[in-house]
Scaffold this active site. Structure first.
Site, PDB file in Angstrom:
ATOM      1  CE1 TYR A  51      -3.116  -2.962   0.259  1.00  0.00           C
ATOM      2  CE2 TYR A  51      -3.551  -2.395   2.544  1.00  0.00           C
ATOM      3  CZ  TYR A  51      -3.792  -3.196   1.447  1.00  0.00           C
ATOM      4  OH  TYR A  51      -4.704  -4.227   1.539  1.00  0.00           O
ATOM      5  N   GLY A 198     -14.818  -6.427   1.605  1.00  0.00           N
ATOM      6  CA  GLY A 198     -15.865  -6.144   0.619  1.00  0.00           C
ATOM      7  C   GLY A 198     -17.276  -6.443   1.079  1.00  0.00           C
ATOM      8  N   PRO A 199     -17.622  -6.238   2.354  1.00  0.00           N
ATOM      9  CG  PRO A 199     -17.869  -5.226   4.450  1.00  0.00           C
ATOM     10  CD  PRO A 199     -16.839  -5.568   3.403  1.00  0.00           C
ATOM     11  CB  ALA A 201     -21.123  -5.622  -2.920  1.00  0.00           C
ATOM     12  CE  LYS A 202     -15.488  -3.904  -7.030  1.00  0.00           C
ATOM     13  NZ  LYS A 202     -15.288  -4.178  -8.462  1.00  0.00           N
ATOM     14  N   GLY A 203     -20.119  -0.629  -2.232  1.00  0.00           N
ATOM     15  CA  GLY A 203     -21.187   0.324  -1.949  1.00  0.00           C
ATOM     16  C   GLY A 203     -22.533  -0.068  -2.525  1.00  0.00           C
ATOM     17  CG  LEU A 205     -24.752  -5.407  -0.903  1.00  0.00           C
ATOM     18  CD1 LEU A 205     -23.978  -6.619  -0.378  1.00  0.00           C
ATOM     19  CD2 LEU A 205     -26.214  -5.785  -1.130  1.00  0.00           C
TER      20      LEU A 205
END
Length: 306
Positions: A51, A198-199, A201-203, A205
């Site tokens: 990073y 990723g809970p 899902a890129k926003g 959800l």
């Protein structure tokens, strides 16, 4: 915030983890984000040597050096990078993994890493050599526990059978239920923690699901096309019955017994507050949990299975 045991280790991490990849290069802003997360009960920070080519670790190290004992620190290695030329190549060799760990320790201004992950991997890697490096680092007290960050079922299966990993970081959410096919069951039966990324899902959800699906999913997502995504998200929002979409998405993931913590990224303190505002003290009602499964696809991994 509830804390859960990481695998079979003596490490306990908060149910939510701050993913530090999006902290940026402004130290003051990064400190504000980390301080907010810690104040909200988060004790687990996740970074990686790649990073910002080491700068992310340097910033975190400077911010937490006076409160290191209060923090569970995760970093990752395997991408052999050059800070000067800003390029890298995959290198899971024993020599490089050991070298990378020691360089991360310097940047993080600490003498131990709580959880050290291989940042990827395939079956073509010298896996036994990688495991040997991790075990030696653990025996030398430079790391407390180790695992892998991977969505490849065959790689995960190999590490489960050949190593003493305590955790696997993988993508999992209501729109990506691939881990439910077998991976999560394997992890649970072997007392290995699933560390979910990723809970939301890129926003798609999140509270702003319509905007995010419209902007980010013109080509769809996994086996959903854009129209299906909008229809599915609408159905999920209706099932939520007033529960914030973020909270519903997080609770769904945490409902699986293999899941120990959920990693979310944040580039502002407001995003930290939004994600930590979710009430995670109670599970979803079983009937709602079942209905959410009925309204989403049971997708499966199509590659890296054998």
């Amino acid at each position: 915030m509830k804390r859960n045991q990481l695998g079979k280790s003596d490490i306990y991490v908060s149910e939510l983890t701050l993913g530090c990849m999006s902290l940026g290069q402004d130290k003051n802003k990064a400190k504000e984000i980390i301080d907010t997360a810690l104040a909200q009960g988060i004790n687990h920070l996740d970074t990686a040597d790649l990073y910002d080519f080491g700068l992310n670790e340097e910033i975190i190290g400077e911010i937490i050096k006076d409160r290191r004992q209060d923090i569970i620190l995760t970093t990752k290695a395997g991408n052999h990078f050059s800070k000067e030329t800003k390029d890298w190549f995959w290198d899971p060799s024993k020599g490089y993994i050991v070298q990378a760990a020691k360089e991360s320790l310097k940047r993080l201004q600490t003498d131990y890493i709580d959880f050290f992950m291989l940042h990827g991997g395939t079956l073509d890697d010298p896996i036994e050599e990688t495991i040997e490096a991790m075990e030696e680092l653990k025996q030398d007290g430079l790391i407390r526990a180790y695992g892998i960050s991977s969505i490849r079922p065959n790689v995960i299966d190999t590490f489960i059978n050949k190593s003493s990993i305590d955790g696997v970081m993988l993508q999992y959410n209501l729109l990506d239920r691939r881990p439910e096919e077998n991976v999560l069951k394997q992890l649970e039966s072997n007392q290995i923690s699933a560390i979910v990324r990723g809970p939301l899902a890129k926003g798609m959800l999140s509270t702003y699901y319509k905007e995010n699906i419209t902007k980010k999913a013109a080509k769809g997502f996994l086996d959903y096309n854009q129209t299906e995504l909008l229809e599915t998200a609408e159905a999920i929002a209706e099932l939520a019955g007033g529960m914030p979409m973020n909270e519903l998405a997080l609770k769904y993931v945490l409902q699986h017994p293999a899941v120990t913590t959920i990693t979310f990224g944040a580039s502002t303190k407001e995003q930290v507050m939004e994600n930590t505002a979710a009430d995670l003290t109670a599970d979803l009602p079983e009937d709602l949990y079942v209905k959410l499964k009925e309204h989403t696809k049971r997708n499966i991994y199509e590659q890296h299975r054998v």
